[in-house]
Scaffold this motif. Structure first.
Motif, short mmCIF file in Angstrom:
data_model
loop_
_atom_site.label_atom_id
_atom_site.label_comp_id
_atom_site.label_asym_id
_atom_site.label_seq_id
_atom_site.Cartn_x
_atom_site.Cartn_y
_atom_site.Cartn_z
N ILE A 5 0.86 -1.27 0.17
CA ILE A 5 0.07 -0.01 -0.05
C ILE A 5 0.85 1.22 0.10
O ILE A 5 0.60 2.15 -0.61
N GLN A 6 2.09 1.30 0.84
CA GLN A 6 3.02 2.37 0.79
C GLN A 6 3.72 2.73 -0.52
O GLN A 6 3.75 3.81 -1.27
N GLU A 7 3.84 1.54 -1.19
CA GLU A 7 4.65 1.57 -2.74
C GLU A 7 3.38 2.19 -3.82
O GLU A 7 3.93 3.22 -4.39
N LEU A 8 2.39 1.57 -3.65
CA LEU A 8 1.40 2.20 -4.57
C LEU A 8 0.91 3.50 -4.28
O LEU A 8 0.87 4.34 -5.32
N ALA A 9 0.78 4.00 -3.04
CA ALA A 9 0.35 5.19 -2.64
C ALA A 9 1.69 6.11 -3.16
O ALA A 9 1.31 7.27 -3.84
N ALA A 10 2.79 5.79 -2.87
CA ALA A 10 3.77 6.53 -3.46
C ALA A 10 4.02 6.92 -4.89
O ALA A 10 4.00 7.99 -5.35
N ARG A 11 3.78 5.99 -5.66
CA ARG A 11 3.95 5.77 -7.29
C ARG A 11 2.75 6.81 -7.68
O ARG A 11 2.74 7.05 -8.78
N ALA A 12 1.45 6.59 -7.04
CA ALA A 12 0.35 7.18 -7.54
C ALA A 12 0.06 8.64 -7.08
O ALA A 12 -0.67 9.41 -7.62
N GLY A 13 1.01 8.96 -6.31
CA GLY A 13 1.05 10.44 -5.75
C GLY A 13 -0.21 10.39 -4.87
O GLY A 13 -0.79 11.77 -4.77
N ILE A 14 -0.51 9.52 -4.02
CA ILE A 14 -1.82 9.87 -3.26
C ILE A 14 -1.14 9.43 -1.95
O ILE A 14 -0.12 8.85 -1.87
N TYR A 41 -1.39 -4.87 -3.92
CA TYR A 41 -2.16 -4.51 -5.13
C TYR A 41 -1.32 -5.39 -6.30
O TYR A 41 -0.15 -4.82 -6.51
N ASP A 42 -2.14 -6.15 -6.83
CA ASP A 42 -1.47 -6.49 -8.45
C ASP A 42 -1.71 -5.52 -9.57
O ASP A 42 -2.59 -4.51 -9.40
N ALA A 43 -1.59 -5.99 -10.52
CA ALA A 43 -1.63 -5.03 -11.98
C ALA A 43 -3.10 -4.81 -12.25
O ALA A 43 -3.49 -3.72 -12.66
N THR A 44 -3.98 -5.53 -11.98
CA THR A 44 -5.25 -5.48 -12.06
C THR A 44 -5.94 -4.30 -11.20
O THR A 44 -6.61 -3.48 -11.68
N ALA A 45 -5.39 -4.46 -9.86
CA ALA A 45 -5.90 -3.45 -9.00
C ALA A 45 -5.17 -2.01 -9.38
O ALA A 45 -5.94 -0.98 -9.11
N VAL A 46 -3.93 -2.09 -9.98
CA VAL A 46 -3.59 -0.84 -10.16
C VAL A 46 -4.15 -0.09 -11.57
O VAL A 46 -4.30 1.08 -11.31
N ALA A 47 -4.65 -1.13 -12.52
CA ALA A 47 -5.35 -0.60 -13.44
C ALA A 47 -6.49 0.16 -13.22
O ALA A 47 -7.06 1.32 -13.78
N ARG A 48 -7.36 -0.57 -12.11
CA ARG A 48 -8.58 0.01 -11.66
C ARG A 48 -8.25 1.29 -10.98
O ARG A 48 -9.13 2.33 -11.09
N LEU A 49 -7.08 1.42 -10.18
CA LEU A 49 -6.78 2.71 -9.52
C LEU A 49 -6.52 3.73 -10.49
O LEU A 49 -7.03 5.19 -10.31
N GLN A 50 -5.96 3.38 -11.60
CA GLN A 50 -5.67 4.39 -12.48
C GLN A 50 -6.95 5.04 -13.10
O GLN A 50 -6.96 6.12 -13.48
N ARG A 51 -7.89 4.27 -13.33
CA ARG A 51 -9.28 4.51 -13.86
C ARG A 51 -9.94 5.43 -12.62
O ARG A 51 -10.39 6.61 -13.06
N ILE A 52 -9.94 5.06 -11.55
CA ILE A 52 -10.19 6.11 -10.45
C ILE A 52 -9.86 7.40 -10.52
O ILE A 52 -10.37 8.36 -10.61
N LEU A 53 -8.33 7.29 -10.60
CA LEU A 53 -7.71 8.74 -10.62
C LEU A 53 -7.93 9.36 -11.86
O LEU A 53 -8.15 10.75 -11.81
N LEU A 54 -8.38 8.77 -12.92
CA LEU A 54 -8.64 9.65 -14.27
C LEU A 54 -9.83 10.18 -14.11
O LEU A 54 -10.24 11.11 -14.62
N MET A 55 -10.87 9.47 -13.45
CA MET A 55 -12.30 10.11 -13.43
C MET A 55 -12.20 11.26 -12.33
O MET A 55 -13.05 12.09 -12.44
N ARG A 56 -11.27 11.06 -11.22
CA ARG A 56 -11.29 11.89 -10.25
C ARG A 56 -10.84 13.38 -11.07
O ARG A 56 -11.35 14.35 -10.68
#
Length: 252
Positions: A5-14, A41-56
């Motif tokens: 969760i820490q790695e993903l948050a850092a890479r996503a800027g959240i 979080y695996d690649a599928t979860a990251v792709a979903r996060l990408q979509r969430i951030l795009l819509m945000r």
């Protein structure tokens, strides 16, 4: 591959707190939770996060995002829709950049950006006619082409157009016939001028559509009072129409 969760948050800027909130509201669950309670979080979860951030980024609230994600049957459809939206936004920003750059160049050159059609845009004033006769794409492509030019390039194009109009007026005043070699040479020059404008049938090499376009322009020069003044008077506009239509019938 997985991210904590820490790695993903850092890479996503959240923040990690944001990811936990997305989990609580049902937007994004971790792919798995380790025995130590760590979230992964695996690649599928990251792709979903990408979509969430795009819509945000588009200003959508979390409930609306949840609805979109819930209604999707296939993730690829959603990604394709986002690509289209991002491309449209990119095009809009590029047009704004060209517009602001154009204004800056005009001011640096000591010109007033709004003083005439040249600085307002290529065919903005005739958008309805262009779209109704040749479609939205013809207008957009030619308009983008015009706004992509520098101020000097626009001035050079305007001078060439003015020279062409002056040559037509001179032919009328000399008493040339629409089917004369002088008039037909001007018609060929006029069609060549049109072929330099991307998005037009003449530029695309579509013969039948080009013929119809040239004939239609001739009619518009007569029917639209804005063009009668351009060619000196109504008789001048009729001369240009007749010459262009004769050229379209016999030489295109």
């Amino acid at each position: 591959m997985e991210w904590t969760i820490q790695e993903l948050a850092a890479r996503a800027g959240i923040t990690s707190r944001t990811l936990r909130h997305y989990d609580r509201v049902g937007l994004l669950a971790p792919s798995r939770v380790g025995e130590n309670g760590y979230r992964f979080y695996d690649a599928t979860a990251v792709a979903r996060l990408q979509r969430i951030l795009l819509m945000r980024g588009l200003g959508m609230g979390l409930p609306a995002i949840a609805e979109v994600l819930a209604e999707e049957v296939e993730a690829g459809d959603g990604l394709r829709a986002h690509i289209a939206a991002l491309e449209a936004e990119r095009d809009r920003i590029e047009r704004q950049i060209r517009s602001v750059r154009h204004t800056l160049e005009a001011l640096q050159a000591g010109a007033e950006p709004r003083m005439d059609v040249m600085l307002a845009g290529f065919n903005d004033h005739y958008k309805d006619e262009v779209v109704s006769r040749w479609g939205e794409r013809a207008f957009q492509v030619s308009n983008d082409w015009w706004h992509g030019k520098t101020l000097d390039q626009q001035r050079a194009w305007k001078r060439a157009a003015e020279d062409l109009v002056a040559a037509w007026v001179a032919a009328v005043q000399a008493g040339a016939a629409p089917t004369s070699e002088r008039a037909q040479s001007l018609a060929a020059r006029h069609v060549q001028w049109l072929s330099q404008i991307p998005g037009t049938p003449t530029a695309e090499g579509e013969r039948e559509c080009s013929i119809e376009m040239v004939k239609g322009l001739g009619d518009m020069y007569v029917d639209d009072p804005r063009f009668a003044g351009m060619y000196d008077d109504a008789a001048g506009a009729r001369f240009v129409r007749d010459a262009l239509q004769a050229y379209a019938r016999t030489r295109m």
